[in-house]
Design an enzyme around this catalytic site. Structure first.
Site, PDB file in Angstrom:
ATOM      1  N   ASP A  57      -2.685  10.220  -2.438  1.00 36.41           N
ATOM      2  CA  ASP A  57      -2.981   9.109  -3.344  1.00 36.41           C
ATOM      3  C   ASP A  57      -3.333   9.599  -4.741  1.00 36.41           C
ATOM      4  OD1 ASP A  57      -3.595   8.105  -0.427  1.00 36.41           O
ATOM      5  OD2 ASP A  57      -3.075   6.378  -1.679  1.00 36.41           O
TER       6      ASP A  57
ATOM      7  N   ARG B   6      -7.103  -1.223  -7.403  1.00 37.45           N
ATOM      8  CA  ARG B   6      -7.609  -0.211  -6.455  1.00 37.45           C
ATOM      9  C   ARG B   6      -7.903   1.061  -7.246  1.00 37.45           C
ATOM     10  NH1 ARG B   6      -4.624   0.850  -1.042  1.00 37.45           N
ATOM     11  NH2 ARG B   6      -6.712   1.476  -0.354  1.00 37.45           N
TER      12      ARG B   6
ATOM     13  N   GLN C  18      -2.251   2.028  10.334  1.00 41.58           N
ATOM     14  CA  GLN C  18      -0.946   2.227   9.695  1.00 41.58           C
ATOM     15  C   GLN C  18      -0.035   3.112  10.548  1.00 41.58           C
ATOM     16  OE1 GLN C  18      -3.888   2.526   8.111  1.00 41.58           O
ATOM     17  NE2 GLN C  18      -3.815   1.622   6.075  1.00 41.58           N
TER      18      GLN C  18
ATOM     19  N   ASN D  41      -6.255  11.618  -0.006  1.00 43.60           N
ATOM     20  CA  ASN D  41      -5.279  10.914   0.836  1.00 43.60           C
ATOM     21  C   ASN D  41      -6.071  10.123   1.869  1.00 43.60           C
ATOM     22  OD1 ASN D  41      -2.518  10.337   1.574  1.00 43.60           O
ATOM     23  ND2 ASN D  41      -2.804  11.608   3.386  1.00 43.60           N
ATOM     24  N   LYS D  42      -5.364   9.356   2.666  1.00 46.01           N
ATOM     25  CA  LYS D  42      -5.960   8.491   3.692  1.00 46.01           C
ATOM     26  C   LYS D  42      -7.071   9.193   4.461  1.00 46.01           C
ATOM     27  CE  LYS D  42      -5.376   5.091   4.573  1.00 46.01           C
ATOM     28  NZ  LYS D  42      -6.346   4.096   4.005  1.00 46.01           N
TER      29      LYS D  42
ATOM     30  N   ARG E 248       0.847  -1.191   0.000  1.00 42.26           N
ATOM     31  CA  ARG E 248       0.000   0.000   0.000  1.00 42.26           C
ATOM     32  C   ARG E 248       0.882   1.240   0.000  1.00 42.26           C
ATOM     33  NH1 ARG E 248       1.611   1.664   4.363  1.00 42.26           N
ATOM     34  NH2 ARG E 248       0.744   3.705   3.942  1.00 42.26           N
ATOM     35  N   GLY E 249       0.294   2.357  -0.413  1.00 47.26           N
ATOM     36  CA  GLY E 249       1.044   3.605  -0.562  1.00 47.26           C
ATOM     37  C   GLY E 249       1.201   3.882  -2.044  1.00 47.26           C
ATOM     38  N   ALA E 250       0.802   5.083  -2.452  1.00 44.29           N
ATOM     39  CA  ALA E 250       0.682   5.371  -3.881  1.00 44.29           C
ATOM     40  C   ALA E 250       1.957   5.096  -4.693  1.00 44.29           C
ATOM     41  CB  ALA E 250       0.211   6.812  -4.066  1.00 44.29           C
TER      42      ALA E 250
END
Lengths: 345, 345
Positions: B236, B90, B195, B246-247, B48-50
């Site tokens: 993201d 995703r 996270q 973003n998150k 995970r993480g762009a």
């Protein structure tokens, strides 16, 4: 009402508390007569929520002094000791000190310990009965703030577990349901102790009110989305100017509600107002242990011994509050004179 | 770099991923060559993480087509199939489609499948190497935003697990540490998947940067307290006007930072900018399963089957962003022309 005897006038000799830390998966009733055990139950949040903490302290005072009726001097010393033990159990909810002050005022001038115990018990019962009536009245006053078909956001747990009646903010939804309104209630899960997931979601299901749980961080996006028509939260202490201490996360929701154009209401009995504090900066805020955040139901989720910033409450400035619903009606800005009038009426 | 082979020019025939869902308590390296397994690893957030999602997709494309070099037609069909499987894994991080587009552009006009695979692999390595360089550059550009002795807030995990180098927002702190600055970093725990607690807190400890964890709901009180000098978050997807996905929880922090007078910076490589979307309302937001909120590591924390509102991301409007740090410098309002110039330089 799990926190006091079933018989409204009776007294089983101990305080009965439903241990909220064990909910929803276990129903454990604590029967406590030792004042240190009662203090511990308040400290570890076995009993939590401002109104019920006050009620517990009132009955706890009776439990703590009932066996010490030998002499007036011994009784007075014991009363001071028990009062101090209970009063210092948690710092933020003002209802704790309010209830103890009220009980002690009820025995002013009473020289006979046996009759003082009777008066203390009567006062505890009165506090409980008045809280139940206050919840019903707050629900009635808040009804015009609801619309059938509307979606509302709440935070933490403010229903029947925290008060003698239907609750404070949660009681507003119950009152709406009784009035035939179709409501949907969004509730944050409320980390670290998950009062939203563990308590509020179950109470919504129990009452048949449709609802959604959300991670606390999602409140901003939810209030930005346009689907929420109002926010209702409880309070642990309200300063004279309307600044309100409540469960951590409440200030963020208030700021985000303002940004989203959503009305934000506080629902709390007048016993939660502290007229001795001019504003919210004077409200003592409890810091809770790091382990509440570093573990999740006993499982470690962060590095052992990592530093944690874990205040139990935050303070919402009065300027973000649309109205404060008490048993006397809805106080609106300027809150200073409005709250003073609620307290004196 | 756990997500790709150790040898920067080599290719072990599979993608290597550190399974982030098992951290911090287990270190599990996945070696995946099947495209459905790679897609599944992206979907369930094992990776995970762009930026790293883009890198994984680039190497995943190689893994998916390497055995299909029989004929040009068969190769083209396989390429299209693998591309579609990865691209739809995703919806929010634009780096995924960006990396796939870039790899396919690298083989435009290439008619020989064997040499196309070589070119795809070279492009994947280039994407990785450029991301590493971009992280270092972002760290350098952001240095003037830091002050020794300052406290900063971040959200989610944006360090070495999500990028080829030191990371995006987290890389700013690493860069500050390398420059000899004394920094303290506050990190939200980031429910529902933690996270912050599981990854960021461990990375802070590993690097020797002092930090605090906090429940997400406490961000408002923290930003209100005056102790935070700046917020740094990743992204993201950034729309052409600067609106940033973003998150979940990021928008709330941005609004609360504004209310507290605290600068709010986004740190992301230009690969995260989507110039095809005029504003953030067009960014697709992924809804994640209810079980992420209703359970914790297999333990139920809410009523079975209760409805949950669980978006993985939110959108911060550009008006709340003080600056967007990319490998080209710091873009400031008006973001439209500033980001366009970062993309074209």
């Amino acid at each position: 009402m799990a926190w006091a005897p079933d018989d409204e006038r009776g007294w089983p000799g101990h305080v009965e508390l439903l241990d909220q830390t064990r909910l929803p998966h276990e129903t454990v009733v604590l029967r406590l007569s030792d004042v240190l055990e009662i203090r511990d139950a308040i400290r570890r949040l076995a009993v939590r929520g401002a109104p019920v903490i006050g009620i517990t302290a009132a009955f706890g005072l009776v439990a703590g002094v009932q066996a010490h009726t030998g002499s007036a001097a011994a009784f007075a010393a014991r009363l001071a000791h028990v009062d101090e033990r209970l009063r210092t159990s948690r710092p933020t909810a003002v209802n704790l000190g309010w209830a103890l002050d009220r009980c002690r005022a009820a025995i002013t001038g009473c020289r006979e310990p046996g009759s003082a115990v009777d008066r203390l018990l009567a006062e505890a019962h009165a506090i409980r009965a008045e809280d139940e009536a206050a919840c019903a009245a707050m629900g009635r006053h808040a009804l015009p703030l609801l619309r059938s078909g509307g979606c509302y956001l709440t935070h933490c747990n403010t229903g029947r577990l925290v008060a003698a009646g239907i609750g404070t903010a949660f009681g507003v939804f119950v009152s709406g349901q009784h009035a035939g309104l179709d409501l949907t209630v969004y509730a944050g899960e409320v980390r670290p102790l998950l009062q939203g997931s563990r308590l509020t979601a179950f109470e919504l299901r129990e009452r048949g009110i449709p609802g959604y749980l959300l991670p606390d961080g999602a409140a901003g996006a939810l209030l930005q989305s346009g689907r929420i028509e109002g926010v209702f939260v409880g309070a642990d202490r309200i300063a004279a100017n309307g600044d309100t201490a409540n469960k951590i996360g409440t200030y963020a929701i208030a700021e985000l509600a303002r940004a989203g154009g959503v009305p934000f209401h506080v629902v709390a009995p007048t016993s939660t107002i502290d007229p001795t504090l001019s504003d919210g900066s004077l409200i003592p805020i409890e810091q809770r242990p790091a382990d509440e955040v570093l573990t999740f139901r006993g499982t470690s989720v962060g590095p052992d011994g990592f530093a944690v910033w874990n205040p139990a409450f935050d303070v919402t400035p009065a300027r973000l509050i649309s109205g404060i619903v008490t048993e006397r009606g809805i106080a609106r800005a300027p809150f200073g004179p409005a709250l003073a009038s609620h307290l004196s009426s």
